[in-house]
Scaffold this motif. Structure first.
Motif, PDB file in Angstrom:
ATOM      1  N   GLY A 174      13.573  -5.335  21.768  1.00 57.59           N
ATOM      2  CA  GLY A 174      13.743  -4.237  20.814  1.00 57.59           C
ATOM      3  C   GLY A 174      13.939  -2.931  21.543  1.00 57.59           C
ATOM      4  N   THR A 175      13.847  -1.823  20.808  1.00 49.73           N
ATOM      5  CA  THR A 175      14.058  -0.520  21.456  1.00 49.73           C
ATOM      6  C   THR A 175      12.786  -0.102  22.196  1.00 49.73           C
ATOM      7  OG1 THR A 175      13.230   0.778  19.603  1.00 49.73           O
ATOM      8  CG2 THR A 175      15.580   0.198  19.545  1.00 49.73           C
ATOM      9  N   GLU A 177      11.136   2.574  21.865  1.00 48.81           N
ATOM     10  CA  GLU A 177      10.180   3.141  20.906  1.00 48.81           C
ATOM     11  C   GLU A 177       9.439   2.050  20.120  1.00 48.81           C
ATOM     12  OE1 GLU A 177       8.912   6.056  20.700  1.00 48.81           O
ATOM     13  OE2 GLU A 177      10.284   6.816  22.229  1.00 48.81           O
ATOM     14  N   GLN A 178      10.183   1.015  19.710  1.00 47.55           N
ATOM     15  CA  GLN A 178       9.546  -0.097  18.955  1.00 47.55           C
ATOM     16  C   GLN A 178       8.470  -0.763  19.814  1.00 47.55           C
ATOM     17  OE1 GLN A 178      13.102  -2.364  18.152  1.00 47.55           O
ATOM     18  NE2 GLN A 178      13.133  -1.802  15.999  1.00 47.55           N
ATOM     19  N   ILE A 179       8.801  -0.980  21.084  1.00 44.48           N
ATOM     20  CA  ILE A 179       7.857  -1.672  21.974  1.00 44.48           C
ATOM     21  C   ILE A 179       6.647  -0.773  22.253  1.00 44.48           C
ATOM     22  CG2 ILE A 179       7.619  -2.753  24.259  1.00 44.48           C
ATOM     23  CD1 ILE A 179      10.792  -3.189  24.000  1.00 44.48           C
ATOM     24  N   ASP A 181       5.438   1.425  20.274  1.00 42.77           N
ATOM     25  CA  ASP A 181       4.633   1.415  19.058  1.00 42.77           C
ATOM     26  C   ASP A 181       3.720   0.179  19.013  1.00 42.77           C
ATOM     27  OD1 ASP A 181       4.172   2.785  16.616  1.00 42.77           O
ATOM     28  OD2 ASP A 181       5.069   1.054  15.588  1.00 42.77           O
ATOM     29  N   ARG A 182       4.287  -0.973  19.392  1.00 44.22           N
ATOM     30  CA  ARG A 182       3.478  -2.220  19.418  1.00 44.22           C
ATOM     31  C   ARG A 182       2.351  -2.112  20.441  1.00 44.22           C
ATOM     32  NH1 ARG A 182       8.805  -5.390  20.203  1.00 44.22           N
ATOM     33  NH2 ARG A 182       9.706  -5.113  18.148  1.00 44.22           N
TER      34      ARG A 182
END
Ligand code: B4P
Length: 190
Positions: A174-175, A177-179, A181-182
């Motif tokens: 993923g991006t 930012e997505q990672i 966030d996780r």
């Protein structure tokens, strides 16, 4: 203290995510890859020795990287915590890290392991190789060797942290930012 081991194969995003994590959680970033590349650039004896291994995609000897991390811990006794990026990469390094942290009256809080598909790893590394100048990112056979070394020598380190109930897998596709966030959600839930 918050002491995180950011784990995953070459190109998983360890360096990329570490930069963001240290800012958010006010931690010290300890990347053995970055420290070794600094030695190479400064043309030290240690750098010249490390280059022989790094350019082939092999691991630098344990005693070298363990010594480097020991020095950095001594230099940062007032830290709120650390992100260990690319370290430990062998069980001997994991055992040495536990001992070093015990001496500093602290311990690893969690290992966060980024899970990324093989084709994505290769594509990210070749992409970085175009402008990084890194020898180990420019040649597909060296990248394949790094992944092989990871699977054989580094992946088993997860069992060391599993046995201590400190292992957390995080989706690394993923991006950025997505990672991030996780990872942040996982850290906040610790
Ligand atoms: P490292 O510097 O640790 O190299 P790496 O594993 O390739 O880096 P990293 O995983 O941090 O890169 P990232 O994904 O962030 O080690 C290099 C060498 O040093 C080793 O092969 C070994 O020889 C030696 N070494 C280091 N530590 C050692 C130890 N403890 N023991 C023995 N030897 C050791 O970035 C990859 C690329 O992907 C970047 O261009 C990034 O921009 C991109 N990217 C990241 N996230 C992305 C995303 N979500 N989407 C798209 N691209 C992304």
């Amino acid at each position: 203290m918050l002491n995180l081991v950011l784990f995953g194969p070459p190109g998983a995003g360890k360096g990329t995510q570490s930069e963001k994590l240290i800012e958010k959680y006010q931690l010290i970033h300890l990347s053995t890859g970055d420290i070794l590349r600094g030695e190479l650039k400064a043309e030290t004896t240690l750098g010249a020795e490390a280059k022989k291994f790094m350019d082939k995609g092999e691991l630098v000897p344990d005693e070298v990287v363990i010594g480097m991390i020991g020095n950095k811990l001594k230099e940062n006794t007032d830290a709120k915590g650390f992100v260990f990026d690319g370290f430990p990469r062998t069980n001997a390094q994991a055992e040495a890290l536990d001992l070093l942290l015990t001496k500093h009256q602290t311990s690893i809080t969690a290992m966060l392991a980024l899970d990324v598909e093989y084709d994505e790893l290769v594509s990210r590394l070749l992409n970085r190789g175009k402008d990084s100048g890194r020898v180990d990112d420019q040649d597909i056979s060296i990248i394949e060797n790094r992944v092989k070394v990871y699977n054989q020598e580094t992946k088993p380190v997860m069992d060391f942290y599993l046995a201590q109930n400190k292992y957390y897998a995080v989706e690394g596709m993923g991006t950025v930012e997505q990672i991030f966030d996780r990872l942040s959600k996982q850290i906040d839930a610790l």
